[in-house]
Design a protein around this motif. Structure first.
Motif, PDB file in Angstrom:
ATOM      1  N   GLN A  78       0.846   5.169   5.724  1.00  0.00           N
ATOM      2  CA  GLN A  78       1.256   4.112   4.815  1.00  0.00           C
ATOM      3  C   GLN A  78       2.767   4.209   4.543  1.00  0.00           C
ATOM      4  O   GLN A  78       3.470   4.961   5.197  1.00  0.00           O
ATOM      5  CB  GLN A  78       0.466   4.208   3.507  1.00  0.00           C
ATOM      6  N   VAL A  95      -3.486  -1.573  -1.910  1.00  0.00           N
ATOM      7  CA  VAL A  95      -3.467  -1.316  -0.471  1.00  0.00           C
ATOM      8  C   VAL A  95      -4.873  -1.068   0.060  1.00  0.00           C
ATOM      9  O   VAL A  95      -5.289  -1.640   1.075  1.00  0.00           O
ATOM     10  CB  VAL A  95      -2.549  -0.103  -0.156  1.00  0.00           C
ATOM     11  N   ASN A 113      -0.681  -5.289   2.482  1.00  0.00           N
ATOM     12  CA  ASN A 113       0.214  -4.412   3.242  1.00  0.00           C
ATOM     13  C   ASN A 113       1.017  -3.516   2.303  1.00  0.00           C
ATOM     14  O   ASN A 113       1.586  -3.971   1.305  1.00  0.00           O
ATOM     15  CB  ASN A 113       1.158  -5.273   4.087  1.00  0.00           C
ATOM     16  N   ALA A 114       1.070  -2.217   2.617  1.00  0.00           N
ATOM     17  CA  ALA A 114       1.737  -1.242   1.743  1.00  0.00           C
ATOM     18  C   ALA A 114       3.220  -1.536   1.593  1.00  0.00           C
ATOM     19  O   ALA A 114       3.795  -1.295   0.522  1.00  0.00           O
ATOM     20  CB  ALA A 114       1.540   0.167   2.298  1.00  0.00           C
ATOM     21  N   VAL A 163      -5.824   8.241   1.006  1.00  0.00           N
ATOM     22  CA  VAL A 163      -4.636   7.400   0.849  1.00  0.00           C
ATOM     23  C   VAL A 163      -4.291   7.241  -0.629  1.00  0.00           C
ATOM     24  O   VAL A 163      -3.113   7.290  -1.023  1.00  0.00           O
ATOM     25  CB  VAL A 163      -4.858   6.023   1.516  1.00  0.00           C
TER      26      VAL A 163
END
Length: 340
Positions: A78, A138, A144-145, A232
């Motif tokens: 990420q 995310v 989208n990061a 994440v």
């Protein structure tokens, strides 16, 4: 026709290549750092002295702490562009709570020693919550990061400016200043903290199941992986917490805190991470290399200062180093395929 040219390399040659390829690729940034330090010491009068090397370590502190958190997120596949604003907001919040001038509230806990643990815990909690929000967008909402954390960067910087009324705050307690501006064995306390952070998280990445699974998540991104979203999320929370910790530490050692503290650190942090060997593709990276990348940028900064060159030269060099590191990452991937 020469048939020997078409024959593949022998297994013995591949084994010999793999013996040198792995260690050289893993530690190439340290070799570059040593070469640069040697070149600067031989060519720049006044560079080779203890004060210069101590200054390089000091200069590395805040970018180094940010780089640890950013490395975790990138290894997980990420990106986190919000860290600079998290640092600024954390520093400003700490100053507003404790400062006695400007918009500062002048909070004085009783007993006074509580000021350090209470404000430190609050800063890390703030950063962790910001990381949690980033991760939720995310992981759960599939945004989208890059977009999420860029938006967070803008929002949080605006919050830091608005909360202070774009004014500076000073007059922080002596107990806090003892951490941010104190020394142990003539070495600044923040430098000891920097080394401890790198050692602790380096061991976590290299020696724990979490570190191995984080690398696997980055190398094989996708929702099908068990626990990938949780890993994440933890990476984003650690990144936010470390950025807030860096902001708290920066405020503790700064006589006059403004919402613009840390401006420019994002690109320098990104440069250090990429130069340090963390792959932008995710799944690969060592914090020992990131530490060398941070030191390399600080050494270049010190050399530019000693020679009296304009700061613009540093930006040019950083940009060139980032481009070189990205190209080197591609080359390293090819070499590793050739010599697994």
């Amino acid at each position: 026709m020469d048939r020997t040219a078409a024959q593949p390399a022998s297994p013995t040659a591949d084994r010999r290549g793999s013996v040198w390829a792995g260690p050289v690729l893993d530690h190439i940034v340290w070799l570059i750092l040593l070469a640069v330090l040697a070149a600067f010491s031989l060519t720049i009068p006044g560079f080779f002295q203890a004060g210069t090397f101590t200054g390089i370590l000091q200069q590395s502190t805040f970018v180094g702490i940010l780089a640890v958190g950013l490395s975790l997120v990138i290894i997980a596949g990420q990106m986190d562009l919000s860290i600079e604003s998290v640092l600024a907001l954390s520093a400003m919040t700490t100053a507003l709570l404790l400062g006695t001038t400007g918009p500062g509230l002048g909070w004085a806990p009783d007993p006074p020693w509580l000021v350090v643990p209470v404000t430190l815990a609050g800063a890390i909690l703030l950063g962790g919550l910001i990381g949690l929000v980033n991760a939720a967008l995310v992981v759960r909402f599939k945004v989208n990061a890059f977009v999420v954390t860029l938006a967070a960067y803008v929002i949080l910087f605006g919050a830091a400016v608005a909360s202070s009324g774009n004014r500076a705050v000073s007059g922080l307690p002596a107990e806090l200043r003892a951490v941010g501006a104190g020394t142990i064995l003539d070495v600044p306390v923040p430098t000891w903290i920097l080394v401890a952070v790198f050692v602790a998280f380096g061991l976590v990445l290299a020696r724990t199941p979490f570190g191995r699974r984080l690398s696997m998540t980055g190398s094989r991104p996708g929702p099908a992986q068990d626990g990938a979203g949780r890993l994440v999320t933890i990476a984003f929370m650690l990144s936010g917490g470390l950025a807030a910790f860096a902001g708290w530490l920066l405020a503790a050692g700064t006589a006059r805190v403004t919402p613009y503290l840390g401006v420019g650190m994002l690109f320098e942090t990104f440069a250090a991470v990429v130069i340090g060997g963390v792959s932008l593709k995710g799944g690969a990276g060592r914090l020992s290399g990131v530490f060398a990348g941070v030191l390399l940028l600080s050494a270049i900064h010190a050399a530019i200062d000693i020679m009296g060159m304009p700061p613009l030269y540093l930006q040019v060099i950083q940009g060139a180093l980032v481009l070189t590191a990205v190209l080197l990452d591609t080359l390293k991937a090819s070499i590793r395929k050739r010599y697994p």
